[in-house]
Scaffold this motif. Structure first.
Motif, mmCIF file in Angstrom:
data_model
loop_
_atom_site.group_PDB
_atom_site.id
_atom_site.type_symbol
_atom_site.label_atom_id
_atom_site.label_comp_id
_atom_site.label_asym_id
_atom_site.label_seq_id
_atom_site.Cartn_x
_atom_site.Cartn_y
_atom_site.Cartn_z
ATOM 1 N N GLY A 77 0.838 -1.199 0.000
ATOM 2 C CA GLY A 77 0.000 0.000 0.000
ATOM 3 C C GLY A 77 0.872 1.249 0.000
ATOM 4 N N GLY A 78 0.488 2.239 -0.815
ATOM 5 C CA GLY A 78 1.242 3.480 -0.867
ATOM 6 C C GLY A 78 2.457 3.434 -1.783
ATOM 7 N N MET A 79 2.635 2.332 -2.482
ATOM 8 C CA MET A 79 3.761 2.250 -3.421
ATOM 9 C C MET A 79 3.621 3.370 -4.457
ATOM 10 S SD MET A 79 4.731 -0.885 -6.000
ATOM 11 C CE MET A 79 6.154 -1.712 -5.308
ATOM 12 N N PRO A 80 4.729 4.092 -4.769
ATOM 13 C CA PRO A 80 4.638 5.158 -5.769
ATOM 14 C C PRO A 80 4.195 4.597 -7.124
ATOM 15 C CG PRO A 80 6.782 5.167 -4.665
ATOM 16 C CD PRO A 80 6.068 3.928 -4.225
ATOM 17 N N ALA A 81 3.384 5.365 -7.827
ATOM 18 C CA ALA A 81 2.826 4.911 -9.107
ATOM 19 C C ALA A 81 3.912 4.410 -10.057
ATOM 20 C CB ALA A 81 2.033 6.047 -9.753
ATOM 21 N N PHE A 123 7.701 5.746 -17.765
ATOM 22 C CA PHE A 123 6.510 6.285 -17.094
ATOM 23 C C PHE A 123 6.247 7.745 -17.480
ATOM 24 C CE2 PHE A 123 4.211 8.357 -13.698
ATOM 25 C CZ PHE A 123 3.290 7.426 -13.271
ATOM 26 N N ILE A 124 5.058 8.058 -17.937
ATOM 27 C CA ILE A 124 4.678 9.455 -18.196
ATOM 28 C C ILE A 124 3.721 9.911 -17.095
ATOM 29 C CG2 ILE A 124 3.617 11.073 -19.801
ATOM 30 C CD1 ILE A 124 4.330 8.982 -22.045
ATOM 31 N N ARG A 125 2.585 9.258 -17.007
ATOM 32 C CA ARG A 125 1.667 9.528 -15.903
ATOM 33 C C ARG A 125 0.673 8.366 -15.765
ATOM 34 N NH1 ARG A 125 -0.359 12.717 -20.130
ATOM 35 N NH2 ARG A 125 -2.602 12.402 -20.428
ATOM 36 N N ALA A 126 -0.073 8.433 -14.672
ATOM 37 C CA ALA A 126 -1.056 7.389 -14.413
ATOM 38 C C ALA A 126 -2.443 8.025 -14.384
ATOM 39 C CB ALA A 126 -0.769 6.717 -13.076
ATOM 40 N N GLU A 136 -16.653 14.125 -14.175
ATOM 41 C CA GLU A 136 -16.871 14.464 -12.764
ATOM 42 C C GLU A 136 -15.569 14.693 -12.013
ATOM 43 O OE1 GLU A 136 -19.588 11.824 -10.759
ATOM 44 O OE2 GLU A 136 -20.841 11.625 -12.555
ATOM 45 N N GLY A 137 -14.461 14.594 -12.724
ATOM 46 C CA GLY A 137 -13.166 14.835 -12.072
ATOM 47 C C GLY A 137 -12.721 13.701 -11.163
ATOM 48 N N LEU A 138 -13.374 12.528 -11.308
ATOM 49 C CA LEU A 138 -12.992 11.392 -10.451
ATOM 50 C C LEU A 138 -11.850 10.591 -11.080
ATOM 51 C CD1 LEU A 138 -16.621 10.324 -9.538
ATOM 52 C CD2 LEU A 138 -14.951 11.407 -8.020
ATOM 53 N N LEU A 139 -11.755 10.683 -12.395
ATOM 54 C CA LEU A 139 -10.620 10.067 -13.099
ATOM 55 C C LEU A 139 -9.539 11.131 -13.161
ATOM 56 C CD1 LEU A 139 -9.486 7.695 -14.839
ATOM 57 C CD2 LEU A 139 -10.536 8.796 -16.799
ATOM 58 N N ARG A 140 -8.470 10.898 -12.377
ATOM 59 C CA ARG A 140 -7.423 11.923 -12.255
ATOM 60 C C ARG A 140 -6.166 11.501 -12.979
ATOM 61 N NH1 ARG A 140 -8.599 8.962 -7.754
ATOM 62 N NH2 ARG A 140 -6.422 9.100 -7.131
ATOM 63 N N SER A 141 -5.356 12.510 -13.261
ATOM 64 C CA SER A 141 -4.044 12.259 -13.830
ATOM 65 C C SER A 141 -3.033 12.395 -12.697
ATOM 66 C CB SER A 141 -3.798 13.297 -14.915
ATOM 67 O OG SER A 141 -2.597 13.005 -15.547
ATOM 68 N N GLU A 142 -2.273 11.344 -12.440
ATOM 69 C CA GLU A 142 -1.333 11.360 -11.312
ATOM 70 C C GLU A 142 0.095 11.159 -11.797
ATOM 71 O OE1 GLU A 142 -2.272 12.098 -8.334
ATOM 72 O OE2 GLU A 142 -4.359 11.459 -8.055
ATOM 73 N N PRO A 197 0.808 7.782 -4.380
ATOM 74 C CA PRO A 197 0.765 6.524 -3.606
ATOM 75 C C PRO A 197 -0.449 5.668 -3.974
ATOM 76 C CG PRO A 197 0.187 8.408 -2.195
ATOM 77 C CD PRO A 197 0.379 8.953 -3.579
ATOM 78 N N VAL A 198 -0.187 4.484 -4.469
ATOM 79 C CA VAL A 198 -1.258 3.602 -4.956
ATOM 80 C C VAL A 198 -2.107 3.081 -3.793
ATOM 81 C CG1 VAL A 198 -1.701 1.366 -6.069
ATOM 82 C CG2 VAL A 198 -0.013 2.946 -7.036
ATOM 83 N N LYS A 199 -3.431 3.111 -4.010
ATOM 84 C CA LYS A 199 -4.370 2.667 -2.972
ATOM 85 C C LYS A 199 -5.128 1.425 -3.426
ATOM 86 C CE LYS A 199 -5.109 7.402 -1.431
ATOM 87 N NZ LYS A 199 -4.278 7.970 -2.533
ATOM 88 N N ASP A 200 -5.685 0.728 -2.436
ATOM 89 C CA ASP A 200 -6.462 -0.461 -2.751
ATOM 90 C C ASP A 200 -7.649 -0.074 -3.634
ATOM 91 O OD1 ASP A 200 -6.943 -3.290 -2.408
ATOM 92 O OD2 ASP A 200 -8.740 -2.713 -1.305
ATOM 93 N N GLY A 201 -7.862 -0.827 -4.693
ATOM 94 C CA GLY A 201 -9.016 -0.595 -5.559
ATOM 95 C C GLY A 201 -8.816 0.490 -6.604
ATOM 96 N N ASP A 202 -7.641 1.060 -6.697
ATOM 97 C CA ASP A 202 -7.391 2.020 -7.773
ATOM 98 C C ASP A 202 -7.428 1.295 -9.115
ATOM 99 O OD1 ASP A 202 -7.055 4.293 -6.245
ATOM 100 O OD2 ASP A 202 -4.857 4.228 -6.248
ATOM 101 N N ILE A 203 -8.202 1.828 -10.051
ATOM 102 C CA ILE A 203 -8.127 1.331 -11.430
ATOM 103 C C ILE A 203 -7.149 2.257 -12.134
ATOM 104 C CG2 ILE A 203 -9.385 0.880 -13.569
ATOM 105 C CD1 ILE A 203 -11.957 0.653 -11.888
ATOM 106 N N ILE A 204 -6.079 1.691 -12.652
ATOM 107 C CA ILE A 204 -5.002 2.540 -13.181
ATOM 108 C C ILE A 204 -4.726 2.218 -14.641
ATOM 109 C CG2 ILE A 204 -2.632 3.346 -12.856
ATOM 110 C CD1 ILE A 204 -2.715 2.510 -10.001
ATOM 111 N N ASN A 205 -4.604 3.290 -15.410
ATOM 112 C CA ASN A 205 -4.111 3.164 -16.782
ATOM 113 C C ASN A 205 -2.779 3.909 -16.836
ATOM 114 O OD1 ASN A 205 -3.890 2.810 -19.550
ATOM 115 N ND2 ASN A 205 -5.034 4.689 -19.991
ATOM 116 N N PHE A 206 -1.700 3.179 -17.017
ATOM 117 C CA PHE A 206 -0.384 3.817 -17.060
ATOM 118 C C PHE A 206 -0.089 4.293 -18.472
ATOM 119 C CE2 PHE A 206 0.087 0.949 -13.404
ATOM 120 C CZ PHE A 206 0.517 1.854 -12.446
#
Ligand SMILES: Nc1nc2c(ncn2[C@@H]2O[C@H](COP(=O)(O)OP(=O)(O)O)[C@@H](O)[C@H]2O)c(=O)[nH]1
Ligand SMILES: [Mg+2]
Length: 363
Positions: free
Chosen positions: A297-301, A316-319, A339-345, A350-359
């Motif tokens: 938990g909290g591992m950097p993207a 890596f560019i962004r997540a 709705e601003g819920l899909l963010r660019s990180e 720090p990765v959280k449980d249940g994050d759906i990520i597109n790298f």
């Protein structure tokens, strides 16, 4: 994740292994034979994958997996039989240990030490890990002391530093503190990594109780708290769970509700393992596959990207990240973005449980 089951002979290790793996894996030789080593892969149950699968209809759905190893029974781990011998490399390569502790009464299975005493047995097993590490470190210390005199002057400080670190870990262990709970600098940690110490690894105690018996809590056992700090715990009846694991899932569920049994051993043990190790699952979705990945938990993207493919760290560019629950609530990625819920990180997110990520990566 590679979890090795240890415990005193006849504590129920093979029963637990069967409960965890039967019907859920291609467990090799899960026959209960005391002379074989058993290895089984278990898929980590995750409802989120099923829901996402129903949306994406991918070619495949890939859950996270845990590999369980059950060492041959009688030789399990008693000191007299030399943990340092045949099985040490298996223990060293483990991510964590499940320590099976007998709490069940069964007159036809005599306890090697006479009476049933979970505190004594858990302490003995943890002591076994400490003892093995002490042996390794004592040998290393002697060797390094020897090397200090033989080595070139320029390299001497490095050897001295290694010896100091080894001796520091030894002193901690002699005071009953596992290496994972001792305080070291990063450079000291990087020295200790070479010794693959067993008390560096996380431990989950599995109390093998009679069915219907009360749960056992480590806090209530008479054990030095320094030894058990951070140790995870579950109470289950390995024998009942092993039997249930051979039934159809529906039949087993019915049995569970009829007899007021809780979650399956697999779910309980997996949850305790994730909690104890501080692991979370992030998810990736697409037409090709929907997949769960387990990371601390909290591992950097940027590091999480590297878990998918080592090249992803460099490129890596962004997540693009949306929490699973947010995705479910808004129904689509497009709506999530609106709705601003899909963010660019960025890299450090720090990765959280249940994050759906597109790298997004440069490859
Ligand atoms: N009554 C009872 N017996 C058990 C339980 N778990 C294991 N046993 C019995 O204890 C013996 C040893 O179990 P096993 O899983 O082979 O132990 P291992 O030597 O640690 O692998 C077997 O005869 C089991 O049937 C339990 O929860 N309740
Ligand atoms: Mg066994």
């Amino acid at each position: 994740m590679d979890i090795v089951i240890i415990g005193l002979p006849q504590s129920g290790k093979t029963n637990l292994f069967n409960a965890l793996t039967l019907g859920k894996s291609d467990a090799s030789g899960a026959s209960g034979s005391p002379t074989e080593m058993h290895i089984g892969m278990v898929k980590v149950p995750d409802r989120r994958l099923e829901h996402l699968g129903a949306i994406y209809h991918p070619r495949k759905i890939v859950p996270a997996e845990i590999r369980y190893t059950d060492l041959p029974g009688p030789e399990g781990m008693a000191r007299s039989q030399g943990i340092s011998g045949r099985y040490r490399n298996i223990l060293q390569s483990a991510t964590a240990f499940l320590v099976v502790v007998r709490a069940f009464q069964n007159d036809s299975v005599p306890h090697p030490a006479g009476a049933i005493n979970p505190a004594r047995d858990l302490e003995a097993m943890l002591g076994e890990l400490t003892f093995t590490d002490l042996e390794v470190l004592e040998r290393a210390s002697t060797r390094l002391a020897d090397q200090v005199n033989k080595t070139k002057p320029a390299e001497r400080p490095m050897v001295v530093r290694q010896k100091e670190t080894v001796d520091k870990a030894r002193a901690g262990l002699e005071n009953g503190v596992p290496v994972r709970l001792q305080t070291f600098s990063d450079s000291e940690r990087s020295i200790l990594v070479n010794y693959q110490l067993l008390t560096e690894k996380n431990v989950i105690a599995v109390f093998n109780t009679d069915e219907g018996a009360d749960e056992i809590s480590i806090a209530e056992l008479d054990i030095d708290p320094a030894l058990t700090a951070g140790v995870g715990q579950v109470s289950i009846s390995a024998r009942v769970e092993a039997e249930l694991s051979t039934m159809d899932p529906e039949e087993a569920d019915e049995f569970r509700s009829d007899f007021g049994l809780g979650e399956s051993a697999t779910s309980q043990v997996i949850r305790a393992s994730y909690d104890t190790l501080g692991l979370v699952s992030f998810l990736t979705v697409g037409d090709d596959e929907v997949r769960a990945w387990s990371v601390p938990g909290g591992m950097p993207a940027v590091s999480a990207a590297g878990v998918i493919h080592t090249d992803f760290t460099r490129g890596f560019i962004r997540a693009e990240v949306i929490a699973y629950d947010d995705y479910r609530a808004c129904g689509s990625m497009v709506q999530g973005r609106k709705e601003g819920l899909l963010r660019s990180e960025g890299k450090t997110y720090p990765v959280k449980d249940g994050d759906i990520i597109n790298f997004l990566v440069n490859t």
